[in-house]
Design a protein around this motif. Structure first.
Motif, mmCIF file in Angstrom:
data_model
loop_
_atom_site.group_PDB
_atom_site.id
_atom_site.type_symbol
_atom_site.label_atom_id
_atom_site.label_comp_id
_atom_site.label_asym_id
_atom_site.label_seq_id
_atom_site.Cartn_x
_atom_site.Cartn_y
_atom_site.Cartn_z
ATOM 1 N N ILE A 31 5.423 89.522 -32.070
ATOM 2 C CA ILE A 31 5.041 91.081 -31.159
ATOM 3 C C ILE A 31 6.332 90.919 -30.130
ATOM 4 O O ILE A 31 6.270 90.357 -28.846
ATOM 5 C CB ILE A 31 4.057 91.237 -31.047
ATOM 6 N N ARG A 32 7.138 91.975 -30.666
ATOM 7 C CA ARG A 32 8.257 91.672 -29.522
ATOM 8 C C ARG A 32 8.600 93.411 -28.338
ATOM 9 O O ARG A 32 7.380 94.495 -29.139
ATOM 10 C CB ARG A 32 10.277 92.206 -30.117
ATOM 11 N N PRO A 33 9.018 93.464 -27.761
ATOM 12 C CA PRO A 33 8.653 94.009 -26.589
ATOM 13 C C PRO A 33 9.474 95.644 -27.328
ATOM 14 O O PRO A 33 10.381 95.468 -28.325
ATOM 15 C CB PRO A 33 9.540 94.262 -25.675
ATOM 16 N N GLY A 34 9.096 96.951 -27.249
ATOM 17 C CA GLY A 34 9.374 97.817 -28.345
ATOM 18 C C GLY A 34 8.996 98.362 -29.368
ATOM 19 O O GLY A 34 9.098 99.188 -30.828
ATOM 20 N N ASP A 35 7.700 97.183 -29.876
ATOM 21 C CA ASP A 35 7.140 96.965 -31.535
ATOM 22 C C ASP A 35 6.088 98.199 -31.375
ATOM 23 O O ASP A 35 5.679 97.960 -30.368
ATOM 24 C CB ASP A 35 6.601 96.043 -31.291
ATOM 25 N N THR A 36 6.188 99.068 -32.166
ATOM 26 C CA THR A 36 5.321 100.266 -32.784
ATOM 27 C C THR A 36 3.939 99.789 -33.952
ATOM 28 O O THR A 36 4.303 99.095 -34.432
ATOM 29 C CB THR A 36 5.629 101.237 -32.682
#
Length: 159
Positions: free
Chosen positions: A110-115
Protein backbone atom coordinates in the motif's frame (compact mmCIF):
# COMPACT_ATOMS: atom_id res chain seq x y z
CA UNK A 1 -14.03 8.74 -1.55
CA UNK A 2 -13.07 9.14 2.09
CA UNK A 3 -9.63 10.52 2.91
CA UNK A 4 -8.81 9.43 6.42
CA UNK A 5 -8.40 12.23 8.85
CA UNK A 6 -10.76 14.10 11.08
CA UNK A 7 -13.81 12.28 9.70
CA UNK A 8 -12.44 8.93 10.93
CA UNK A 9 -14.01 8.39 14.34
CA UNK A 10 -11.60 7.22 17.01
CA UNK A 11 -14.12 7.07 19.86
CA UNK A 12 -15.16 3.43 19.54
CA UNK A 13 -17.83 3.84 22.21
CA UNK A 14 -19.60 6.50 20.16
CA UNK A 15 -22.86 5.13 18.76
CA UNK A 16 -22.20 1.80 20.50
CA UNK A 17 -25.93 1.16 20.87
CA UNK A 18 -26.29 1.30 17.06
CA UNK A 19 -23.80 -1.53 16.44
CA UNK A 20 -24.91 -4.79 14.94
CA UNK A 21 -25.01 -7.51 17.59
CA UNK A 22 -23.97 -11.14 17.26
CA UNK A 23 -27.62 -12.07 16.59
CA UNK A 24 -27.60 -9.71 13.58
CA UNK A 25 -24.49 -11.22 11.93
CA UNK A 26 -25.56 -13.08 8.79
CA UNK A 27 -22.88 -15.43 7.42
CA UNK A 28 -22.20 -14.63 3.77
CA UNK A 29 -23.72 -11.15 3.93
CA UNK A 30 -21.31 -8.43 2.79
CA UNK A 31 -20.47 -5.82 5.39
CA UNK A 32 -21.19 -2.17 4.59
CA UNK A 33 -17.88 -0.54 3.65
CA UNK A 34 -16.52 2.63 2.11
CA UNK A 35 -13.26 3.39 0.26
CA UNK A 36 -10.44 5.13 2.12
CA UNK A 37 -7.54 7.06 0.61
CA UNK A 38 -4.26 6.90 2.51
CA UNK A 39 -1.82 9.79 2.60
CA UNK A 40 1.87 9.73 3.49
CA UNK A 41 1.00 11.47 6.78
CA UNK A 42 -1.55 8.78 7.71
CA UNK A 43 0.92 6.00 6.88
CA UNK A 44 3.68 7.66 8.88
CA UNK A 45 1.43 8.48 11.85
CA UNK A 46 0.30 4.85 11.95
CA UNK A 47 3.88 3.57 11.71
CA UNK A 48 4.99 5.80 14.60
CA UNK A 49 2.05 4.79 16.78
CA UNK A 50 2.79 1.08 16.38
CA UNK A 51 6.52 1.55 16.95
CA UNK A 52 7.66 1.05 13.36
CA UNK A 53 10.80 2.98 12.42
CA UNK A 54 11.72 1.33 9.13
CA UNK A 55 12.92 4.01 6.67
CA UNK A 56 10.64 2.43 4.03
CA UNK A 57 7.80 4.25 5.78
CA UNK A 58 9.52 7.61 6.28
CA UNK A 59 12.50 8.29 4.01
CA UNK A 60 11.56 8.83 0.37
CA UNK A 61 15.18 8.80 -0.85
CA UNK A 62 15.90 5.52 0.91
CA UNK A 63 12.59 3.96 -0.17
CA UNK A 64 13.29 4.87 -3.82
CA UNK A 65 16.57 2.91 -3.61
CA UNK A 66 14.75 -0.31 -2.57
CA UNK A 67 12.82 -2.81 -4.70
CA UNK A 68 9.63 -1.01 -3.50
CA UNK A 69 10.65 2.18 -5.40
CA UNK A 70 8.97 4.48 -2.90
CA UNK A 71 7.36 4.82 0.50
CA UNK A 72 4.99 2.03 1.47
CA UNK A 73 2.71 1.39 4.45
CA UNK A 74 3.55 -1.15 7.16
CA UNK A 75 1.69 -4.39 6.39
CA UNK A 76 -0.17 -4.15 9.72
CA UNK A 77 -2.04 -1.08 8.45
CA UNK A 78 -4.82 -3.48 7.45
CA UNK A 79 -5.98 -3.32 11.08
CA UNK A 80 -6.53 0.43 10.80
CA UNK A 81 -8.23 -0.06 7.43
CA UNK A 82 -10.60 -2.68 8.81
CA UNK A 83 -12.03 0.05 11.03
CA UNK A 84 -11.63 2.99 8.65
CA UNK A 85 -13.41 1.19 5.79
CA UNK A 86 -16.43 0.23 7.91
CA UNK A 87 -19.21 2.31 9.37
CA UNK A 88 -19.82 2.92 13.05
CA UNK A 89 -22.63 0.33 12.92
CA UNK A 90 -20.32 -2.53 11.93
CA UNK A 91 -20.34 -5.54 14.25
CA UNK A 92 -16.53 -5.78 14.20
CA UNK A 93 -16.27 -2.43 15.99
CA UNK A 94 -18.10 -3.54 19.13
CA UNK A 95 -16.17 -2.74 22.32
CA UNK A 96 -15.36 -5.94 24.16
CA UNK A 97 -14.56 -7.90 21.01
CA UNK A 98 -11.63 -10.28 21.51
CA UNK A 99 -9.31 -11.37 18.70
CA UNK A 100 -9.29 -15.19 18.72
CA UNK A 101 -6.75 -15.61 15.91
CA UNK A 102 -6.11 -14.47 12.38
CA UNK A 103 -4.11 -15.17 9.22
CA UNK A 104 -3.19 -12.40 6.80
CA UNK A 105 -1.58 -12.48 3.38
CA UNK A 106 0.09 -9.46 1.83
CA UNK A 107 0.13 -9.17 -1.94
CA UNK A 108 0.89 -5.63 -3.19
CA UNK A 109 2.30 -2.86 -0.96
CA UNK A 110 0.00 0.00 0.00
CA UNK A 111 1.39 3.39 -1.02
CA UNK A 112 0.54 7.02 -0.26
CA UNK A 113 -2.37 8.06 -2.46
CA UNK A 114 -3.84 4.57 -2.72
CA UNK A 115 -7.58 4.30 -2.31
CA UNK A 116 -8.36 1.07 -0.50
CA UNK A 117 -11.66 -0.77 -0.61
CA UNK A 118 -12.59 -3.61 1.70
CA UNK A 119 -14.88 -6.51 0.92
CA UNK A 120 -15.70 -8.36 4.10
CA UNK A 121 -18.20 -10.78 5.51
CA UNK A 122 -18.79 -13.24 8.29
CA UNK A 123 -18.25 -16.79 7.10
CA UNK A 124 -19.75 -18.45 10.15
CA UNK A 125 -20.86 -17.86 13.70
CA UNK A 126 -21.15 -20.35 16.52
CA UNK A 127 -21.34 -20.74 20.28
CA UNK A 128 -18.63 -22.68 22.12
CA UNK A 129 -18.40 -22.91 25.91
CA UNK A 130 -20.96 -20.10 26.28
CA UNK A 131 -18.89 -17.77 24.08
CA UNK A 132 -20.10 -16.17 20.84
CA UNK A 133 -17.68 -16.59 17.94
CA UNK A 134 -17.69 -15.02 14.48
CA UNK A 135 -15.39 -16.18 11.68
CA UNK A 136 -14.74 -13.41 9.17
CA UNK A 137 -12.90 -12.88 5.90
CA UNK A 138 -11.66 -9.59 4.46
CA UNK A 139 -10.17 -8.64 1.11
CA UNK A 140 -8.56 -5.23 0.54
CA UNK A 141 -7.96 -3.88 -2.97
CA UNK A 142 -6.41 -0.68 -4.26
CA UNK A 143 -7.76 1.71 -6.90
CA UNK A 144 -6.27 -0.51 -9.64
CA UNK A 145 -8.22 -3.54 -8.44
CA UNK A 146 -5.05 -5.20 -7.11
CA UNK A 147 -5.38 -7.23 -3.94
CA UNK A 148 -3.19 -5.59 -1.30
CA UNK A 149 -4.14 -7.79 1.63
CA UNK A 150 -6.47 -10.67 2.40
CA UNK A 151 -7.19 -12.51 5.58
CA UNK A 152 -9.43 -14.56 7.77
CA UNK A 153 -9.93 -14.41 11.50
CA UNK A 154 -12.10 -15.31 14.45
CA UNK A 155 -13.41 -13.02 17.13
CA UNK A 156 -15.18 -13.65 20.38
CA UNK A 157 -18.16 -11.31 20.51
CA UNK A 158 -19.41 -9.48 23.59
CA UNK A 159 -22.56 -10.92 25.12
Amino acid sequence: MNVMGEEFETDFWKEVDDRATWDMIVPGELRETRPVTLTKKIIQDFARKVGEDNPLYFDEEYALSTPYKGIVAPPSIHILLMFACTTSKDWMRSPGTINAGQNWYYHVPIRPGDTIEMRGSALDKFIKKDRLFAVHENLFTNQNGQIVCSGRGQTIRPI
